[in-house]
Design a protein around this motif. Sequence first.
Motif, PDB file in Angstrom:
ATOM      1  N   GLU A  15       7.497   2.113   2.012  1.00 24.14           N
ATOM      2  CA  GLU A  15       7.286   1.351   3.206  1.00 24.14           C
ATOM      3  C   GLU A  15       7.546  -0.222   2.926  1.00 24.14           C
ATOM      4  O   GLU A  15       8.233  -1.106   3.586  1.00 24.14           O
ATOM      5  CB  GLU A  15       5.753   1.565   3.948  1.00 24.14           C
ATOM      6  CG  GLU A  15       5.759   2.949   4.330  1.00 24.14           C
ATOM      7  CD  GLU A  15       4.240   3.297   4.915  1.00 24.14           C
ATOM      8  OE1 GLU A  15       4.058   3.919   5.833  1.00 24.14           O
ATOM      9  OE2 GLU A  15       3.186   2.762   4.089  1.00 24.14           O
ATOM     10  N   TRP A  69       1.224   0.058  13.887  1.00 27.88           N
ATOM     11  CA  TRP A  69       1.756   0.521  12.411  1.00 27.88           C
ATOM     12  C   TRP A  69       0.629   1.695  11.838  1.00 27.88           C
ATOM     13  O   TRP A  69       1.105   2.472  11.435  1.00 27.88           O
ATOM     14  CB  TRP A  69       1.664  -0.708  11.413  1.00 27.88           C
ATOM     15  CG  TRP A  69       2.310  -0.140  10.408  1.00 27.88           C
ATOM     16  CD1 TRP A  69       1.367  -0.045   9.062  1.00 27.88           C
ATOM     17  CD2 TRP A  69       3.793   0.099   9.902  1.00 27.88           C
ATOM     18  NE1 TRP A  69       2.695   0.387   8.096  1.00 27.88           N
ATOM     19  CE2 TRP A  69       3.693   0.401   8.719  1.00 27.88           C
ATOM     20  CE3 TRP A  69       4.855  -0.295  10.616  1.00 27.88           C
ATOM     21  CZ2 TRP A  69       5.088   0.824   7.859  1.00 27.88           C
ATOM     22  CZ3 TRP A  69       5.879   0.277   9.970  1.00 27.88           C
ATOM     23  CH2 TRP A  69       5.912   0.386   8.761  1.00 27.88           C
ATOM     24  N   GLN A  73       1.393   5.754  10.847  1.00 25.39           N
ATOM     25  CA  GLN A  73       1.545   5.924   9.487  1.00 25.39           C
ATOM     26  C   GLN A  73       1.216   7.517   9.180  1.00 25.39           C
ATOM     27  O   GLN A  73       1.377   8.028   8.432  1.00 25.39           O
ATOM     28  CB  GLN A  73       0.308   5.021   8.652  1.00 25.39           C
ATOM     29  CG  GLN A  73       1.096   3.792   8.317  1.00 25.39           C
ATOM     30  CD  GLN A  73       0.337   2.822   7.431  1.00 25.39           C
ATOM     31  OE1 GLN A  73      -1.015   2.899   7.510  1.00 25.39           O
ATOM     32  NE2 GLN A  73       0.886   2.362   6.262  1.00 25.39           N
TER      33      GLN A  73
END
Length: 157
Positions: A15, A69, A73
């Motif tokens: 990432e 975000w 995940q």
Amino acid sequence: MRGPKAAKLTLSEREKDELERLARGHNIPQHHALRGRMILLASAGKSNAEIARDLHTCDDTVRLWRRRWISSQATSLGDLSVKERLEEHPRSGRPPRITAEQTCQLVAIACTPPSDHPTSHWTPRELADEVMARGIIDQISPRHASRLLKRRLSNRI
């Protein structure tokens, strides 16, 4: 007065690498690059206010993208890429009532001369009436027909 502490954000190596590539990219839309920088700074432990100050944006924007975000995940990178995680969510609202196909048909009619009219060009009123008479669009105002035609023709240039 200080508010609640921002949620902790941690990144995997993959990432982090992809976000750094996005943040440095020259052929990347700038809103993606900015969001990538926000996430990288958040993973470095900076607060939302610090990130907002560094990137010249507002706290709410940083808070929104940190939250998005973290929630994204849960999905693996194979299913949802880094770039897809930085995309806008679809906005709510009423879907368009006139489809692209109907607009194309309206433009096609406007590009042909009116056969049973004494004039050589369509007026917005005549065009709207013709489109409704042919059953292409159930209801349209002359102003909206003109606006659709104008928008469609300006995209060609």
